[in-house]
Design a protein around this motif. Structure first.
Motif, PDB file in Angstrom:
ATOM      1  N   ALA A 179       7.736  11.315   1.022  1.00  0.00           N
ATOM      2  CA  ALA A 179       7.183  10.320   1.948  1.00  0.00           C
ATOM      3  C   ALA A 179       8.147  10.000   3.082  1.00  0.00           C
ATOM      4  CB  ALA A 179       6.836   9.042   1.192  1.00  0.00           C
ATOM      5  N   GLY A 180       9.279  10.673   3.099  1.00  0.00           N
ATOM      6  CA  GLY A 180      10.233  10.448   4.172  1.00  0.00           C
ATOM      7  C   GLY A 180      11.322   9.463   3.852  1.00  0.00           C
ATOM      8  N   GLY A 181      11.437   9.078   2.600  1.00  0.00           N
ATOM      9  CA  GLY A 181      12.497   8.139   2.208  1.00  0.00           C
ATOM     10  C   GLY A 181      12.244   6.769   2.789  1.00  0.00           C
ATOM     11  N   GLY A 182      12.981   6.398   3.803  1.00  0.00           N
ATOM     12  CA  GLY A 182      12.781   5.093   4.453  1.00  0.00           C
ATOM     13  C   GLY A 182      13.502   3.980   3.724  1.00  0.00           C
ATOM     14  N   LEU A 186      11.918   1.384   2.142  1.00  0.00           N
ATOM     15  CA  LEU A 186      11.137   0.733   1.093  1.00  0.00           C
ATOM     16  C   LEU A 186      11.845   0.859  -0.253  1.00  0.00           C
ATOM     17  CD1 LEU A 186       7.436   1.800   1.780  1.00  0.00           C
ATOM     18  CD2 LEU A 186       8.410  -0.485   1.979  1.00  0.00           C
ATOM     19  N   PRO A 187      11.784  -0.181  -1.082  1.00  0.00           N
ATOM     20  CA  PRO A 187      12.320  -0.050  -2.440  1.00  0.00           C
ATOM     21  C   PRO A 187      11.429   0.892  -3.247  1.00  0.00           C
ATOM     22  CG  PRO A 187      11.125  -2.114  -2.220  1.00  0.00           C
ATOM     23  CD  PRO A 187      11.183  -1.514  -0.842  1.00  0.00           C
ATOM     24  N   PRO A 188      11.952   1.474  -4.316  1.00  0.00           N
ATOM     25  CA  PRO A 188      11.103   2.348  -5.132  1.00  0.00           C
ATOM     26  C   PRO A 188      10.049   1.528  -5.864  1.00  0.00           C
ATOM     27  CG  PRO A 188      13.209   2.010  -6.192  1.00  0.00           C
ATOM     28  CD  PRO A 188      13.329   1.394  -4.831  1.00  0.00           C
ATOM     29  N   PRO A 189       8.892   2.106  -6.127  1.00  0.00           N
ATOM     30  CA  PRO A 189       7.894   1.401  -6.938  1.00  0.00           C
ATOM     31  C   PRO A 189       8.405   1.240  -8.356  1.00  0.00           C
ATOM     32  CG  PRO A 189       7.241   3.684  -6.624  1.00  0.00           C
ATOM     33  CD  PRO A 189       8.441   3.460  -5.749  1.00  0.00           C
ATOM     34  N   SER A 190       7.873   0.264  -9.064  1.00  0.00           N
ATOM     35  CA  SER A 190       8.297   0.044 -10.443  1.00  0.00           C
ATOM     36  C   SER A 190       7.799   1.177 -11.333  1.00  0.00           C
ATOM     37  CB  SER A 190       7.757  -1.286 -10.966  1.00  0.00           C
ATOM     38  OG  SER A 190       6.356  -1.214 -11.157  1.00  0.00           O
ATOM     39  N   ARG A 191       8.499   1.387 -12.432  1.00  0.00           N
ATOM     40  CA  ARG A 191       8.058   2.394 -13.399  1.00  0.00           C
ATOM     41  C   ARG A 191       6.705   2.015 -13.984  1.00  0.00           C
ATOM     42  NH1 ARG A 191      13.572   2.615 -16.811  1.00  0.00           N
ATOM     43  NH2 ARG A 191      13.322   0.378 -16.501  1.00  0.00           N
ATOM     44  N   GLY A 192       6.458   0.714 -14.138  1.00  0.00           N
ATOM     45  CA  GLY A 192       5.166   0.270 -14.656  1.00  0.00           C
ATOM     46  C   GLY A 192       4.019   0.674 -13.752  1.00  0.00           C
ATOM     47  N   ARG A 193       4.223   0.566 -12.436  1.00  0.00           N
ATOM     48  CA  ARG A 193       3.168   0.952 -11.506  1.00  0.00           C
ATOM     49  C   ARG A 193       2.893   2.448 -11.602  1.00  0.00           C
ATOM     50  NH1 ARG A 193       2.524  -0.922  -5.223  1.00  0.00           N
ATOM     51  NH2 ARG A 193       2.602  -2.925  -6.286  1.00  0.00           N
ATOM     52  N   VAL A 194       3.955   3.230 -11.730  1.00  0.00           N
ATOM     53  CA  VAL A 194       3.777   4.678 -11.880  1.00  0.00           C
ATOM     54  C   VAL A 194       3.022   4.977 -13.170  1.00  0.00           C
ATOM     55  CG1 VAL A 194       4.957   6.887 -12.177  1.00  0.00           C
ATOM     56  CG2 VAL A 194       5.834   5.211 -10.525  1.00  0.00           C
ATOM     57  N   MET A 237       0.835  -1.208   0.000  1.00  0.00           N
ATOM     58  CA  MET A 237       0.000   0.000   0.000  1.00  0.00           C
ATOM     59  C   MET A 237       0.865   1.252   0.000  1.00  0.00           C
ATOM     60  SD  MET A 237      -3.151  -0.988   2.565  1.00  0.00           S
ATOM     61  CE  MET A 237      -3.823   0.666   2.408  1.00  0.00           C
ATOM     62  N   GLU A 238       1.961   1.227   0.748  1.00  0.00           N
ATOM     63  CA  GLU A 238       2.846   2.383   0.791  1.00  0.00           C
ATOM     64  C   GLU A 238       3.537   2.581  -0.557  1.00  0.00           C
ATOM     65  OE1 GLU A 238       4.875   5.702   2.342  1.00  0.00           O
ATOM     66  OE2 GLU A 238       3.064   4.614   2.935  1.00  0.00           O
ATOM     67  N   LEU A 239       3.967   1.483  -1.181  1.00  0.00           N
ATOM     68  CA  LEU A 239       4.572   1.586  -2.505  1.00  0.00           C
ATOM     69  C   LEU A 239       3.574   2.151  -3.513  1.00  0.00           C
ATOM     70  CD1 LEU A 239       6.669  -1.695  -2.926  1.00  0.00           C
ATOM     71  CD2 LEU A 239       7.526   0.648  -2.778  1.00  0.00           C
ATOM     72  N   ASP A 240       2.336   1.714  -3.423  1.00  0.00           N
ATOM     73  CA  ASP A 240       1.327   2.199  -4.356  1.00  0.00           C
ATOM     74  C   ASP A 240       1.055   3.680  -4.143  1.00  0.00           C
ATOM     75  OD1 ASP A 240      -0.449   1.109  -6.505  1.00  0.00           O
ATOM     76  OD2 ASP A 240      -1.976   2.086  -5.264  1.00  0.00           O
ATOM     77  N   ARG A 241       1.095   4.115  -2.902  1.00  0.00           N
ATOM     78  CA  ARG A 241       0.878   5.541  -2.619  1.00  0.00           C
ATOM     79  C   ARG A 241       2.014   6.371  -3.211  1.00  0.00           C
ATOM     80  NH1 ARG A 241       2.215   9.358   1.092  1.00  0.00           N
ATOM     81  NH2 ARG A 241       3.474   7.940   2.359  1.00  0.00           N
ATOM     82  N   ILE A 242       3.242   5.892  -3.061  1.00  0.00           N
ATOM     83  CA  ILE A 242       4.383   6.610  -3.645  1.00  0.00           C
ATOM     84  C   ILE A 242       4.270   6.637  -5.167  1.00  0.00           C
ATOM     85  CG2 ILE A 242       6.883   6.561  -3.973  1.00  0.00           C
ATOM     86  CD1 ILE A 242       7.090   5.396  -1.127  1.00  0.00           C
TER      87      ILE A 242
END
Length: 209
Positions: free
Chosen positions: A35-38, A40-48, A3-8
């Motif tokens: 989002a504060g970095g953290g 978490l890995p970055p979301p995929s370009r496809g998701r963006v 959910m956090e990745l999707d929000r980013i």
């Protein structure tokens, strides 16, 4: 975490849609930073891109969104046809995301070419198609350095990668990482886009990873 990745990813898409960022990579970096970095890995370009496509479709309307996407893909097809018409001994393949029908304006369209003509001839052909040639450089590949010609037009940005041998144009792997990559020749690409656009959600591999 998902959910956090999707929000980013959604925040990154909004930055692209609003014009605050112009590349997927920069938008993801800005969204992660906000989002504060953290850890978490970055979301995929496809998701963006999926989120961006939904935003574009909502703002344009479904019919206009499809019309715009189709017109850009037809412009890619016309560019390939123009290169074939002008360069007699050309071997050409559309590579990466564009070969899957994903041309979103955020990343350049990649084409692999092999020909005996020099760089100046290829640049002249592009200029005749109303491209502005923005650079002639090199890319380090699995087969050594290859010439990379970059150009811009109203419909899309282009990278021509000059392969040393025809066999490298046809090699269905990423020429940098060795991973799989989509390739398509002119006639097959024309049939593909006339049948219907591909789903950007599949996140196909790019030419350089």
């Amino acid at each position: 975490m998902d959910m956090e990745l999707d929000r980013i990813a959604r925040d990154a898409a909004r930055l692209l849609h609003d014009g605050s960022e112009t590349t997927v990579q920069a938008a993801i970096a800005a969204a992660r930073s906000a989002a504060g970095g953290g850890t978490l890995p970055p979301p995929s370009r496809g998701r963006v891109r999926r989120h961006l496509a939904a935003m574009q479709q909502q703002s344009m309307g479904a019919d206009e969104f499809r019309r715009v996407r189709y017109s850009v893909l037809k412009a890619v097809e016309e560019c390939m046809a123009g290169l074939h018409w002008a360069v007699e001994d050309l071997e050409l393949r559309l590579a990466g995301r564009a070969a899957e029908g994903v041309v979103d304006g955020l990343e350049p369209v990649w084409m692999r070419v092999h020909s005996t003509v020099d760089d100046g001839v290829l640049c002249s052909v592009l200029e005749e198609q109303e491209f502005e040639v923005t650079g002639i450089g090199t890319l380090e590949t699995r087969h050594g350095r290859m010439t990379r010609i970059t150009a811009e037009a109203a419909e899309f940005d282009l990278v021509l990668l000059r392969c040393h041998h025809r066999s490298q144009v046809l090699e269905a792997i990423n020429l940098v990482t060795g991973g799989p990559v989509a390739l398509v020749e002119l006639e097959s690409f024309g049939r593909r886009i006339d049948r219907g656009l591909s789903d950007a959600g599949r996140d196909p591999s790019g030419e350089t990873g």
